[in-house]
Design an enzyme around this catalytic site. Structure first.
Site, PDB file in Angstrom:
ATOM      1  N   ASP A 167     -71.884  16.768 -49.280  1.00  0.00           N
ATOM      2  CA  ASP A 167     -71.351  18.026 -49.824  1.00  0.00           C
ATOM      3  C   ASP A 167     -71.063  19.002 -48.674  1.00  0.00           C
ATOM      4  O   ASP A 167     -69.987  19.605 -48.604  1.00  0.00           O
ATOM      5  CB  ASP A 167     -72.368  18.620 -50.809  1.00  0.00           C
ATOM      6  CG  ASP A 167     -71.919  19.959 -51.350  1.00  0.00           C
ATOM      7  OD1 ASP A 167     -71.120  19.994 -52.294  1.00  0.00           O
ATOM      8  OD2 ASP A 167     -72.367  20.996 -50.804  1.00  0.00           O
ATOM      9  N   LYS A 178     -67.439  20.632 -47.178  1.00  0.00           N
ATOM     10  CA  LYS A 178     -67.246  22.064 -46.923  1.00  0.00           C
ATOM     11  C   LYS A 178     -66.898  22.313 -45.458  1.00  0.00           C
ATOM     12  O   LYS A 178     -66.032  23.147 -45.143  1.00  0.00           O
ATOM     13  CB  LYS A 178     -68.498  22.842 -47.321  1.00  0.00           C
ATOM     14  CG  LYS A 178     -68.738  22.841 -48.825  1.00  0.00           C
ATOM     15  CD  LYS A 178     -70.146  23.281 -49.162  1.00  0.00           C
ATOM     16  CE  LYS A 178     -70.377  23.363 -50.649  1.00  0.00           C
ATOM     17  NZ  LYS A 178     -71.798  23.517 -51.000  1.00  0.00           N
TER      18      LYS A 178
HETATM   19  P1  NAP Z   1     -71.426  19.644 -63.948  1.00  0.00           P
HETATM   20  O1  NAP Z   1     -72.472  20.556 -64.453  1.00  0.00           O
HETATM   21  O2  NAP Z   1     -71.745  18.207 -63.760  1.00  0.00           O
HETATM   22  O3  NAP Z   1     -70.155  19.791 -64.918  1.00  0.00           O
HETATM   23  C1  NAP Z   1     -69.069  18.911 -64.900  1.00  0.00           C
HETATM   24  C2  NAP Z   1     -68.267  19.125 -66.190  1.00  0.00           C
HETATM   25  O4  NAP Z   1     -67.100  18.305 -66.160  1.00  0.00           O
HETATM   26  C3  NAP Z   1     -69.035  18.754 -67.448  1.00  0.00           C
HETATM   27  O5  NAP Z   1     -68.744  19.664 -68.487  1.00  0.00           O
HETATM   28  C4  NAP Z   1     -68.488  17.371 -67.821  1.00  0.00           C
HETATM   29  O6  NAP Z   1     -68.491  17.112 -69.209  1.00  0.00           O
HETATM   30  C5  NAP Z   1     -67.047  17.511 -67.332  1.00  0.00           C
HETATM   31  N1  NAP Z   1     -66.462  16.233 -66.960  1.00  0.00           N
HETATM   32  C6  NAP Z   1     -66.786  15.440 -65.930  1.00  0.00           C
HETATM   33  N2  NAP Z   1     -66.010  14.343 -65.899  1.00  0.00           N
HETATM   34  C7  NAP Z   1     -65.153  14.467 -66.943  1.00  0.00           C
HETATM   35  C8  NAP Z   1     -64.115  13.656 -67.474  1.00  0.00           C
HETATM   36  N3  NAP Z   1     -63.774  12.503 -66.890  1.00  0.00           N
HETATM   37  N4  NAP Z   1     -63.440  14.094 -68.560  1.00  0.00           N
HETATM   38  C9  NAP Z   1     -63.773  15.259 -69.161  1.00  0.00           C
HETATM   39  N5  NAP Z   1     -64.753  16.079 -68.707  1.00  0.00           N
HETATM   40  C10 NAP Z   1     -65.433  15.674 -67.624  1.00  0.00           C
HETATM   41  O7  NAP Z   1     -70.880  20.164 -62.543  1.00  0.00           O
HETATM   42  P2  NAP Z   1     -70.914  21.645 -61.966  1.00  0.00           P
HETATM   43  O8  NAP Z   1     -72.200  21.871 -61.248  1.00  0.00           O
HETATM   44  O9  NAP Z   1     -70.467  22.609 -62.981  1.00  0.00           O
HETATM   45  O10 NAP Z   1     -69.817  21.510 -60.789  1.00  0.00           O
HETATM   46  C11 NAP Z   1     -68.437  21.453 -61.119  1.00  0.00           C
HETATM   47  C12 NAP Z   1     -67.620  21.526 -59.825  1.00  0.00           C
HETATM   48  O11 NAP Z   1     -67.933  22.750 -59.167  1.00  0.00           O
HETATM   49  C13 NAP Z   1     -67.921  20.425 -58.815  1.00  0.00           C
HETATM   50  O12 NAP Z   1     -66.744  20.127 -58.111  1.00  0.00           O
HETATM   51  C14 NAP Z   1     -68.930  21.073 -57.878  1.00  0.00           C
HETATM   52  O13 NAP Z   1     -68.917  20.512 -56.593  1.00  0.00           O
HETATM   53  C15 NAP Z   1     -68.401  22.483 -57.844  1.00  0.00           C
HETATM   54  N6  NAP Z   1     -69.376  23.511 -57.496  1.00  0.00           N
HETATM   55  C16 NAP Z   1     -70.593  23.529 -58.092  1.00  0.00           C
HETATM   56  C17 NAP Z   1     -71.483  24.533 -57.769  1.00  0.00           C
HETATM   57  C18 NAP Z   1     -72.848  24.603 -58.372  1.00  0.00           C
HETATM   58  O14 NAP Z   1     -73.656  25.402 -57.889  1.00  0.00           O
HETATM   59  N7  NAP Z   1     -73.154  23.816 -59.401  1.00  0.00           N
HETATM   60  C19 NAP Z   1     -71.120  25.526 -56.840  1.00  0.00           C
HETATM   61  C20 NAP Z   1     -69.855  25.486 -56.239  1.00  0.00           C
HETATM   62  C21 NAP Z   1     -68.987  24.465 -56.572  1.00  0.00           C
HETATM   63  P3  NAP Z   1     -69.884  16.996 -70.017  1.00  0.00           P
HETATM   64  O15 NAP Z   1     -70.527  18.344 -69.936  1.00  0.00           O
HETATM   65  O16 NAP Z   1     -69.481  16.662 -71.409  1.00  0.00           O
HETATM   66  O17 NAP Z   1     -70.666  15.921 -69.330  1.00  0.00           O
HETATM   67  N1  HSE Z   2     -74.331  21.442 -54.642  1.00  0.00           N
HETATM   68  C1  HSE Z   2     -73.783  22.541 -53.937  1.00  0.00           C
HETATM   69  C2  HSE Z   2     -74.864  23.185 -53.099  1.00  0.00           C
HETATM   70  C3  HSE Z   2     -73.191  23.538 -54.887  1.00  0.00           C
HETATM   71  O1  HSE Z   2     -76.047  22.932 -53.361  1.00  0.00           O
HETATM   72  O2  HSE Z   2     -74.536  23.932 -52.183  1.00  0.00           O
HETATM   73  C4  HSE Z   2     -72.438  24.647 -54.196  1.00  0.00           C
HETATM   74  O3  HSE Z   2     -71.268  24.163 -53.615  1.00  0.00           O
END
Ligand code: NAP
Ligand code: HSE
Length: 429
Positions: free
Chosen positions: A202, A206
């Site tokens: 990850d 970045k």
């Molecule tokens: P997450 O909680 O795993 O959510 C992913 C979502 O996408 C879920 O709602 C899932 O559906 C849906 N999904 C995945 N594959 C799919 C498919 N093939 N068809 C339809 N829906 C699908 O992930 P997240 O933490 O929100 O992260 C999302 C993105 O933001 C990632 O790229 C991550 O790197 C980025 N990000 C995350 C954070 C953080 O702190 N979490 C911070 C910055 C950036 P279901 O809910 O039904 O399983």
């Molecule tokens: N998994 C990532 C982290 C989310 O822990 O920094 C933010 O990009």
């Protein structure tokens, strides 16, 4: 009167649901501040029955992501599903059909970002990704716009919240790795597959994005040398502290002598350095250049709410462009620069070994380092009778020379183990 713009979500997990909640339940406040009426038209997920902690109005959820992308009422697609497939093709489809895209997906941007940005430029729409690096910290727009005129020489810091949270809790409270990782997942910091966090992937994505923007040379995520935190032990933390250091997972991108070096690895940071006091899921990124000196960007680096703020800023910018009828031209150009070989990366090192506790041992070890041109800065030994823990800190040395010295060291009869080899933050450079 507010102006209406339709948005569609690909994903409603940790990040997506935080933004959906704001768009649906705080729309008045957003409209009052921006004059925009951002209307959620569709939300694609995998599991329609999952509890998302928010009430989603009926008819919005679908398990067919293409329906969201192809919906004529959707003008901005928000990609928060993560991963490369099907996210990459869906984003490309949205851009090709003239929709703006806002994404938090660093993995996607670090691997297909150049092609996606080119597609956005051809279509005259924007592809914005502030949320992909640093969670709620504005860093993408400062690098690509405010600092576009600076000859940036380095971007360095803590860019993964999960690993910083894990290291903080392990070092400060001695909590076991598995337990803290589970906490980081529960708090919504970790990726769907947390090996991307703990293995350095990850942070590598970045680092690639930051390096590409800072140096104007495309760096693919796969080109970033990386090491994670999985192999660090509690003993490493204890010995590091005795010598005045704390381990942090650092992303380091440097431009010098016409080449670029980008890497991610655990690094021992002096306890009195500002990065040492960056705790929990907080991120901190130093950007350096000849005219600006040093800028520090710091704040919440992971979690649904801060990331939703970064996404919302991009959505508002895209919506304003749409309403102004702006044909967006890419603001970013990538040349081709030389990426430095990992063997040429130079840093200081801490080598922890278990050795025989008898006369002449230190001399043999010093000779090995001397043969490989690695200069020793300081030595610390804790004798325990038959064996001793020996810690050596080197001056700055290239990775190639250090690795040769360490493998010769491991073969010495007086060395029982090379317990760990860690990079040490170089304050002098
Ligand atoms: P997450 O909680 O795993 O959510 C992913 C979502 O996408 C879920 O709602 C899932 O559906 C849906 N999904 C995945 N594959 C799919 C498919 N093939 N068809 C339809 N829906 C699908 O992930 P997240 O933490 O929100 O992260 C999302 C993105 O933001 C990632 O790229 C991550 O790197 C980025 N990000 C995350 C954070 C953080 O702190 N979490 C911070 C910055 C950036 P279901 O809910 O039904 O399983
Ligand atoms: N998994 C990532 C982290 C989310 O822990 O920094 C933010 O990009």
């Amino acid at each position: 009167m507010s102006m209406q713009i339709g948005v569609g979500f690909l994903g409603a997990g940790t990040v997506g649901s935080a933004l959906i909640r704001r768009l649906i339940y705080e729309s008045d406040a957003i409209a009052a501040k921006t004059g925009l009426d951002l209307v959620v038209r569709g939300i694609a997920v995998r599991d329609l029955a999952k509890d998302r902690g928010i009430v989603i109005p009926p008819g919005l959820l679908t398990d067919r992501p293409r329906d969201v992308v192809d919906d004529p009422k959707v003008q901005i697609v928000i990609e928060v599903m993560g991963g490369l497939d099907p996210a990459g093709d869906l984003v490309m489809r949205a851009l090709n059909s003239g929709k703006a895209v806002v994404t938090a997906n660093k993995e996607l941007m670090a691997s297909r970002g150049r092609d996606l940005l080119a597609a956005a430029e051809t279509a005259g729409v924007s592809l914005l990704f502030e949320a992909a690096v640093g969670g709620g910290i504005p860093i993408i727009r400062p690098l690509s716009e405010s600092l576009a005129g600076e000859r940036i020489t380095s971007v360095l810091g803590i860019v993964n919240g999960t690993t910083n949270y894990i290291l903080t809790r392990m070092v400060e409270e001695g909590i076991a790795y598995e337990e803290v990782l589970a906490e980081a997942q529960e708090l919504g910091y970790a990726e769907a597959d947390p090996t991307a966090d703990v293995g350095g992937g990850d942070a590598a994505s970045k680092a690639a994005i930051l390096a590409s923007l800072a140096f104007g040379t495309w760096v693919d995520g796969s080109q970033v040398t990386r090491e994670g935190i999985e192999d660090l032990s509690t003993e490493d933390f204890v010995f590091a502290r005795r010598l005045g250091y704390i381990p942090k997972l650092l992303a380091i991108a440097e431009y010098s002598e016409d080449s670029i070096a980008v890497r991610v690895h655990p690094t021992l940071v002096p306890l009195d350095h500002p990065l040492a006091s960056v705790r929990g899921a907080t991120n901190a990124i130093y950007v350096s250049g000849p005219s600006i000196g040093e800028l520090l960007f710091t704040g919440p680096g992971a979690g649904g709410e801060p990331t939703a703020t970064a996404l919302l800023g991009d959505v508002i910018m895209s919506a304003r462009e749409r309403l102004a009828g702006t044909q967006v031209k890419s603001r970013i150009r990538f040349g081709t620069g030389r990426l430095r070989d990992v063997a040429d990366f130079s840093t200081k090192w801490l080598i922890r070994t278990t050795v025989a506790d008898r006369p002449g041992v230190l001399a043999q070890i010093a000779a090995v380092f001397g043969r490989h041109e690695v200069s020793i800065k300081s030595v610390w030994q804790d004798g325990r009778g038959d064996e001793a823990s020996l810690l050596l800190v080197t001056h700055e040395s290239p990775e190639g020379d250090l690795q040769l010295a360490v493998s010769e060291l491991a073969g010495l009869e007086v060395v029982s183990y090379v317990d760990s080899v860690m990079r040490v933050y170089n304050d002098e450079s």
